[in-house]
Every structure is written in structure tokens, then in C-alpha cells.
Scaffold this motif. Structure first.
Motif, PDB file in Angstrom:
ATOM      1  N   MET A  29      -7.690  61.481   5.155  1.00 19.16           N
ATOM      2  CA  MET A  29      -7.634  62.519   6.197  1.00 19.16           C
ATOM      3  C   MET A  29      -7.809  61.862   7.567  1.00 19.16           C
ATOM      4  N   ASN A  30      -6.876  62.131   8.497  1.00 13.01           N
ATOM      5  CA  ASN A  30      -7.003  61.539   9.821  1.00 13.01           C
ATOM      6  C   ASN A  30      -7.931  62.383  10.698  1.00 13.01           C
ATOM      7  N   PHE A  31      -8.159  61.913  11.931  1.00 12.15           N
ATOM      8  CA  PHE A  31      -9.136  62.581  12.792  1.00 12.15           C
ATOM      9  C   PHE A  31      -8.791  64.043  13.053  1.00 12.15           C
ATOM     10  N   VAL A  32      -7.544  64.313  13.422  1.00 11.69           N
ATOM     11  CA  VAL A  32      -7.197  65.667  13.840  1.00 11.69           C
ATOM     12  C   VAL A  32      -7.290  66.659  12.671  1.00 11.69           C
ATOM     13  N   GLU A  33      -6.978  66.198  11.472  1.00  7.78           N
ATOM     14  CA  GLU A  33      -7.133  67.064  10.296  1.00  7.78           C
ATOM     15  C   GLU A  33      -8.617  67.352  10.035  1.00  7.78           C
ATOM     16  N   LYS A  34      -9.434  66.333  10.231  1.00 12.37           N
ATOM     17  CA  LYS A  34     -10.881  66.498  10.055  1.00 12.37           C
ATOM     18  C   LYS A  34     -11.439  67.474  11.090  1.00 12.37           C
ATOM     19  N   ALA A  35     -10.986  67.334  12.333  1.00 14.75           N
ATOM     20  CA  ALA A  35     -11.433  68.240  13.389  1.00 14.75           C
ATOM     21  C   ALA A  35     -11.044  69.674  13.062  1.00 14.75           C
ATOM     22  N   TRP A  36      -9.829  69.849  12.569  1.00 15.43           N
ATOM     23  CA  TRP A  36      -9.355  71.192  12.208  1.00 15.43           C
ATOM     24  C   TRP A  36     -10.232  71.801  11.110  1.00 15.43           C
ATOM     25  N   ASP A  37     -10.580  71.004  10.137  1.00 11.12           N
ATOM     26  CA  ASP A  37     -11.444  71.490   9.050  1.00 11.12           C
ATOM     27  C   ASP A  37     -12.825  71.873   9.568  1.00 11.12           C
ATOM     28  N   ILE A  38     -13.366  71.081  10.492  1.00 12.38           N
ATOM     29  CA  ILE A  38     -14.681  71.374  11.056  1.00 12.38           C
ATOM     30  C   ILE A  38     -14.637  72.664  11.867  1.00 12.38           C
ATOM     31  N   PHE A  39     -13.590  72.842  12.656  1.00 11.30           N
ATOM     32  CA  PHE A  39     -13.453  74.074  13.428  1.00 11.30           C
ATOM     33  C   PHE A  39     -13.429  75.291  12.506  1.00 11.30           C
ATOM     34  N   ASN A  40     -12.677  75.194  11.445  1.00 14.45           N
ATOM     35  CA  ASN A  40     -12.568  76.329  10.529  1.00 14.45           C
ATOM     36  C   ASN A  40     -13.852  76.543   9.730  1.00 14.45           C
ATOM     37  N   GLN A  41     -14.603  75.475   9.497  1.00 16.14           N
ATOM     38  CA  GLN A  41     -15.913  75.632   8.861  1.00 16.14           C
ATOM     39  C   GLN A  41     -16.845  76.411   9.780  1.00 16.14           C
ATOM     40  N   SER A  42     -16.828  76.084  11.066  1.00 21.00           N
ATOM     41  CA  SER A  42     -17.647  76.791  12.046  1.00 21.00           C
ATOM     42  C   SER A  42     -17.262  78.271  12.109  1.00 21.00           C
ATOM     43  N   ILE A  43     -15.972  78.544  12.149  1.00 25.02           N
ATOM     44  CA  ILE A  43     -15.496  79.936  12.213  1.00 25.02           C
ATOM     45  C   ILE A  43     -15.926  80.706  10.966  1.00 25.02           C
ATOM     46  N   LYS A  44     -15.776  80.077   9.823  1.00 22.34           N
ATOM     47  CA  LYS A  44     -16.184  80.732   8.569  1.00 22.34           C
ATOM     48  C   LYS A  44     -17.684  80.982   8.560  1.00 22.34           C
ATOM     49  N   ASP A  45     -18.471  80.001   9.002  1.00 18.10           N
ATOM     50  CA  ASP A  45     -19.930  80.156   9.020  1.00 18.10           C
ATOM     51  C   ASP A  45     -20.339  81.296   9.954  1.00 18.10           C
ATOM     52  N   TYR A  46     -19.715  81.369  11.125  1.00 19.15           N
ATOM     53  CA  TYR A  46     -20.052  82.431  12.076  1.00 19.15           C
ATOM     54  C   TYR A  46     -19.780  83.810  11.475  1.00 19.15           C
ATOM     55  N   HIS A  47     -18.653  83.945  10.800  1.00 16.21           N
ATOM     56  CA  HIS A  47     -18.250  85.258  10.306  1.00 16.21           C
ATOM     57  C   HIS A  47     -18.982  85.683   9.030  1.00 16.21           C
ATOM     58  N   GLN A  48     -19.914  84.851   8.584  1.00 15.67           N
ATOM     59  CA  GLN A  48     -20.776  85.299   7.495  1.00 15.67           C
ATOM     60  C   GLN A  48     -21.600  86.507   7.953  1.00 15.67           C
ATOM     61  N   LEU A  49     -22.083  86.450   9.200  1.00 14.41           N
ATOM     62  CA  LEU A  49     -22.835  87.563   9.768  1.00 14.41           C
ATOM     63  C   LEU A  49     -22.048  88.276  10.870  1.00 14.41           C
ATOM     64  N   ASP A  50     -21.131  87.529  11.505  1.00 12.58           N
ATOM     65  CA  ASP A  50     -20.244  88.100  12.529  1.00 12.58           C
ATOM     66  C   ASP A  50     -21.035  88.815  13.628  1.00 12.58           C
ATOM     67  N   HIS A  51     -21.973  88.082  14.226  1.00 11.26           N
ATOM     68  CA  HIS A  51     -22.789  88.662  15.293  1.00 11.26           C
ATOM     69  C   HIS A  51     -23.033  87.590  16.353  1.00 11.26           C
ATOM     70  N   VAL A  52     -22.917  87.979  17.612  1.00 10.25           N
ATOM     71  CA  VAL A  52     -22.997  87.002  18.699  1.00 10.25           C
ATOM     72  C   VAL A  52     -24.379  86.370  18.855  1.00 10.25           C
ATOM     73  N   ASP A  53     -25.386  86.952  18.249  1.00 11.78           N
ATOM     74  CA  ASP A  53     -26.731  86.377  18.330  1.00 11.78           C
ATOM     75  C   ASP A  53     -27.091  85.527  17.106  1.00 11.78           C
ATOM     76  N   THR A  54     -26.104  85.300  16.239  1.00  7.20           N
ATOM     77  CA  THR A  54     -26.342  84.441  15.078  1.00  7.20           C
ATOM     78  C   THR A  54     -26.656  83.021  15.545  1.00  7.20           C
ATOM     79  N   LEU A  55     -27.676  82.406  15.011  1.00 11.45           N
ATOM     80  CA  LEU A  55     -28.049  81.054  15.396  1.00 11.45           C
ATOM     81  C   LEU A  55     -27.151  80.035  14.710  1.00 11.45           C
TER      82      LEU A  55
END
Length: 204
Positions: A1-27
């Protein structure tokens, strides 16, 4: 996996983690080692994701003006953190490529690596949320069709942007592009540079 693919996966991991609770005050619960590039990328997208939803909230026509002002202040703060983090990512790459001597005819890119990565982070959010509109069960067929067409454009943009970032990395590593960064130097958040703020301070 090259850098940009890794970055894309990390971004989507963050998005998925946020939407577990889907609230702007989630830590944020960043899973990566502090000061690592992965840590920067995850936090970068987390900031973008929270701000995406803050921007949604503030557009409520019935929002209380006091709440709206507080949200505006929070969005301003978020923008500053986002800018600071992009510059941290650029600093990381400057350190990585510090021993590479650019060729005499090396070009200068119109944006730095980190600002291109910033665009990729936002694009990940656009794709996620456009896809949510495509799969909305209460949406009309016309709405789904329009959003599907937009999603296809975003996916093509993703492919092109990832290719462009890959090419930029290769060009920097080969000395064909000179890596040069400038701080954003935003003035409106600086009490010594924003006349509204420093004139107010002078009157005290």
C-alpha cells in the motif's frame, strides 16, 4: 500500500469512528502514535469531520442567534487548528525530504503536499456524505439519481487527486519538484493583526 492509499484509509477510519456516535462533541480517540504522520492524518480528518457537521448545524434557519455566534467562534477555532495541522504535516515531509537536493530546473508546485492531502481529506467526507444521500430510504428516485451522478464525479475526482499526490511525491523524491512551504499567516485570528481586535484592545 502506498502513502496516498494509506492516507485514504486513515481518513475513512476517522469518518467511521466519528459516525459511531455522530455528535460534534464526541472526543477524538486517535489510535496512532503521537507525532506520527498517521496521527496527524487521523486528527486532520477528525477536525474536518466535526467541522462538516458544525457547518450543517449553523445553517439551520431557526437557530438561536446566540447559539449561532458560539458556533461561528467554534468554526473559526476549528479552521485555525486545521491550518496548524496542515502545516505540521508539511513540516513532517520537509524533514523527510531534507537530504534531497532539487535539480537546477526543479519546478515549484502550486500547492504543498499537505494542502493536497487536505483536499483529499475533505473529498473523503464528500464521498461519504454523498453516498449517504444515495442510500437514503426516504429520498425520491430523482434525488437518488442526482446524488448518484454527483457521487460518480467525486469518485473520479478521488482517483485523479490520489494520482496527482502520488506523482508529486515521486517528483519531490526525484528532485524534479522543489518542496517549498509558506505559513498561512491568517490575520483575522491574530489580535495584533486584526484591526477590529487590536483597536478594541487599545481602547481598554
Amino acid at each position: 500500500m502506498n502513502f496516498v492509499e494509506k492516507a485514504w484509509d486513515i481518513f475513512n477510519q476517522s469518518i467511521k469512528d466519528y459516525h459511531q456516535l455522530d455528535h460534534v462533541d464526541t472526543l477524538e480517540n486517535n489510535p496512532f502514535q503521537t507525532s506520527s504522520l498517521e496521527h496527524f492524518l487521523y486528527t486532520k480528518n477528525w477536525i474536518d469531520t466535526v467541522q462538516w457537521h458544525l457547518e450543517d448545524i449553523i445553517r439551520d434557519e431557526n437557530i438561536n442567534p446566540v447559539d449561532a455566534l458560539q458556533l461561528k467562534r467554534r468554526i473559526d477555532s476549528s479552521n485555525q487548528k486545521r491550518t496548524d495541522l496542515v502545516e505540521n504535516i508539511d513540516d513532517w515531509f520537509l524533514e523527510k525530504f531534507k537530504n534531497i537536493t532539487p535539480k537546477n530546473d526543479a519546478k515549484i508546485n502550486s500547492e504543498t503536499l499537505a494542502w493536497a492531502i487536505d483536499r483529499l481529506s475533505i473529498l473523503a467526507l464528500k464521498i461519504y456524505h454523498m453516498n449517504q444521500e444515495v442510500i437514503r430510504e426516504d429520498a425520491s428516485a430523482e434525488h437518488v439519481a442526482k446524488c448518484s451522478a454527483k457521487l460518480n464525479v467525486l469518485l473520479e475526482q478521488k482517483k485523479d487527486l490520489m494520482t496527482a499526490i502520488d506523482q508529486l511525491l515521486i517528483d519531490i523524491e526525484n528532485g524534479d519538484v522543489k518542496m517549498k512551504t509558506y505559513k498561512q499567516m491568517k490575520m483575522y485570528n491574530d489580535e495584533s493583526l486584526n484591526p477590529i481586535l487590536y483597536q478594541k484592545a487599545q481602547k481598554k
